[in-house]
Design an enzyme around this catalytic site. Structure first.
Site, PDB file in Angstrom:
ATOM      1  N   HIS A 278       0.762  -1.075   0.022  1.00 37.68           N
ATOM      2  CA  HIS A 278       0.000   0.074   0.038  1.00 37.68           C
ATOM      3  C   HIS A 278       0.861   1.108  -0.024  1.00 37.68           C
ATOM      4  O   HIS A 278       0.876   1.969  -1.004  1.00 37.68           O
ATOM      5  CB  HIS A 278      -1.048   0.073   1.186  1.00 37.68           C
ATOM      6  CG  HIS A 278      -1.882  -1.075   1.241  1.00 37.68           C
ATOM      7  ND1 HIS A 278      -2.784  -1.737   0.325  1.00 37.68           N
ATOM      8  CD2 HIS A 278      -1.930  -2.092   2.251  1.00 37.68           C
ATOM      9  CE1 HIS A 278      -3.246  -2.807   0.654  1.00 37.68           C
ATOM     10  NE2 HIS A 278      -2.939  -3.099   1.779  1.00 37.68           N
ATOM     11  N   ASP A 329      -5.012  -8.652  -3.061  1.00 41.14           N
ATOM     12  CA  ASP A 329      -5.232  -8.411  -1.680  1.00 41.14           C
ATOM     13  C   ASP A 329      -6.640  -8.985  -1.012  1.00 41.14           C
ATOM     14  O   ASP A 329      -6.635 -10.184  -0.708  1.00 41.14           O
ATOM     15  CB  ASP A 329      -5.298  -7.063  -1.440  1.00 41.14           C
ATOM     16  CG  ASP A 329      -5.179  -6.330   0.064  1.00 41.14           C
ATOM     17  OD1 ASP A 329      -5.360  -7.323   0.728  1.00 41.14           O
ATOM     18  OD2 ASP A 329      -4.975  -4.981   0.237  1.00 41.14           O
TER      19      ASP A 329
END
Ligand code: NGQ
Ligand code: ZN
Length: 466
Positions: A278, A329
């Site tokens: 991220h 994810d």
């Protein structure tokens, strides 16, 4: 489970090599399913060699997966009693986690991995923290859940980099873990033992380490696990969730006086073996530090959009030579092309510009992102010979696009990749090979029927336990 046999060669009319698009490409594979040699300019396929049914590109590494979350896809989109956020989503996820047994984990992961293969990913880094039984007690074999992940990857035939996750505290500064986190907890010794058990399992798996986040590890536990990893394998990948939400940045500053990425940079630990997952909320100097460290940015645009994270300053990072890859994810979407499209689209929406991540005039945005993610993803997974295209020394992880699909027909080379990324929603994958074994034909995973049966049984059990 028996695996399909390996091809020993593939002839590609057109293929994306590390040096660019080439015609008449003959790839020869060795007994481990790696590319042994690459010849170009052949007029036709030599006798007995399989001919690819369309343009051939390297498969992408999916650098961030929580396989179990595939079973929640679409089930967290209902408004809660208070304002919804990443943190309310996390509570829903914790409730879900309590219900997953080893058999369900394996079935869910096999489905997710089969879908990844159908959608252009040929390997996956599984960021695995669901270690223990629901009450937090280790299973008889503490590596039980990890071994389920290994088995699911074998079933589906995807390349796996397994990353057992160190999770040691509930929040910054030694906060006690909550009940929802009981299944995740280990000390560095426990994690290293799980890693060693996994390394002893035969199969084509790589084992690395993940630190869940700076929220979830103490500096001491981090140092201890990194030292243990260095003793086990100095080249293994190290992944961490970092700076995904502004509340995490604020919490880190309150605890240490530093922002999360700044803290890692000051600590001097970042190397090209690291993947910063991220890294959404970073300042210009953190971006510069990340790029200079060689650490990979692990971007997961569909999940980051779904969770309301924010936008990573991708253009600044790329112009400073930063490397990145993409991950599915939370599995809300599983599609290599969709991740790259949303990476660029997010920037367009916020900057009100176009072709914002193209490296320069005349460069194709989709094709440039695809090449960069092929190389960065392979690095983040610790794969051999990472490059922006197919090259000798790599595992033969290949995607054959459907060049006859109306959205690709008549397109050539980078136009083809731009069309695949921006105009197909990923539905243009024809055949897929992992380590020279065909696992997807005509868009369909060869074991899809059996894998879907296991998935349905797991969904039925999960719904019964709700
Ligand atoms: C995870 N997922 O570990 O699955 C996290 C949420 C957390 C994402 N950050 C939990 N996308 O970060 O504490
Ligand atoms: Zn994650």
């Amino acid at each position: 489970m028996t695996q399909p046999s390996r091809l020993d060669a593939l002839f590609c009319e057109r293929a994306l090599l590390a040096e660019g698009w080439r015609s008449g490409v003959l790839l020869r594979f060795d007994g481990r399913g790696h590319v042994a040699s690459v010849e170009t300019g052949l007029p036709a396929a030599p006798a007995g060699v399989e001919r690819a049914a369309g343009p051939v590109i390297p498969g992408l590494a999916n650098l961030h997966s929580h396989a179990f979350q595939r079973a929640m896809a679409g089930l967290t989109e209902k408004a809660g009693p208070s304002e919804d956020s990443f943190w309310t989503w996390r509570e829903v996820m914790y409730g879900f986690v309590r219900r997953i047994d080893p058999e369900s984990l394996q079935a869910i992961a096999a489905l997710a991995y089969g879908e990844m293969l159908e959608q252009g990913y040929t390997s996956v880094a599984e960021f695995h923290y669901l270690h223990h039984a629901p009450d937090g007690r280790p299973y008889a074999d503490p590596a039980e859940m990890s071994k389920r992940i290994l088995a699911a990857a074998d079933d589906a035939g995807i390349g796996l980099t397994h990353l057992p996750v160190l999770y040691a505290q509930g929040g910054f500064g030694g906060q006690p873990p909550g009940a929802g986190q009981a299944r995740f907890l280990n000390d560095p010794e426990g994690i290293l033992r799980i890693m060693e058990s996994c390394r002893a399992v035969p199969g084509d798996h790589r084992i690395g380490l993940a630190l869940h986040s700076l929220r979830a590890v103490t500096p001491e536990a981090m140092d201890e696990s990194l030292a243990g990893l260095a003793a086990l394998d100095g080249t293994a990948p190290i992944h961490i969730h970092v700076a995904e939400q502004t509340a995490e940045v604020e919490g880190c500053v309150a605890w240490s006086g530093r922002r999360p990425v700044e803290w890692l940079l000051e600590r001097g630990v970042l190397t090209p073996n690291w993947c910063l997952v991220h890294a959404t909320h970073v300042t210009a100097s953190e971006v510069a530090g990340m790029a200079a460290s060689g650490a990979i940015a692990g971007l997961c645009p569909t999940t980051e959009a779904d969770l309301g994270d924010g936008l990573f300053p991708a253009r600044d990072f790329l112009t400073q030579g930063g490397r990145f890859g993409v991950g599915s994810d939370s599995q809300v979407i599983i599609s290599a092309a969709e991740e790259l499209r949303l990476l660029e689209f997010g920037q367009r929406l916020s900057e009100r510009r176009r072709n914002w991540l193209a490296p320069g005039p005349g460069a194709s945005t989709g094709a440039s992102l695809y090449r960069a993610a092929a190389e960065g993803g392979a690095r983040a997974l610790g794969l051999s010979a990472p490059a922006p295209g197919i090259a000798a020394g790599q595992r033969a992880d290949l995607v054959v696009l459907d060049g006859d699909a109306p959205r690709l027909y008549g397109r050539e080379d980078d136009e083809l990749l731009d069309s695949y990324v921006f105009a197909t929603s990923g539905r243009a994958v024809r055949d897929v090979m992992v380590a020279a074994r065909v696992v997807v034909r005509d868009g369909r995973h060869l074991k899809a029927a059996a894998i879907r049966e296991g998935w349905k049984r797991a969904v039925t059990r999960l719904r019964a336990s709700a």
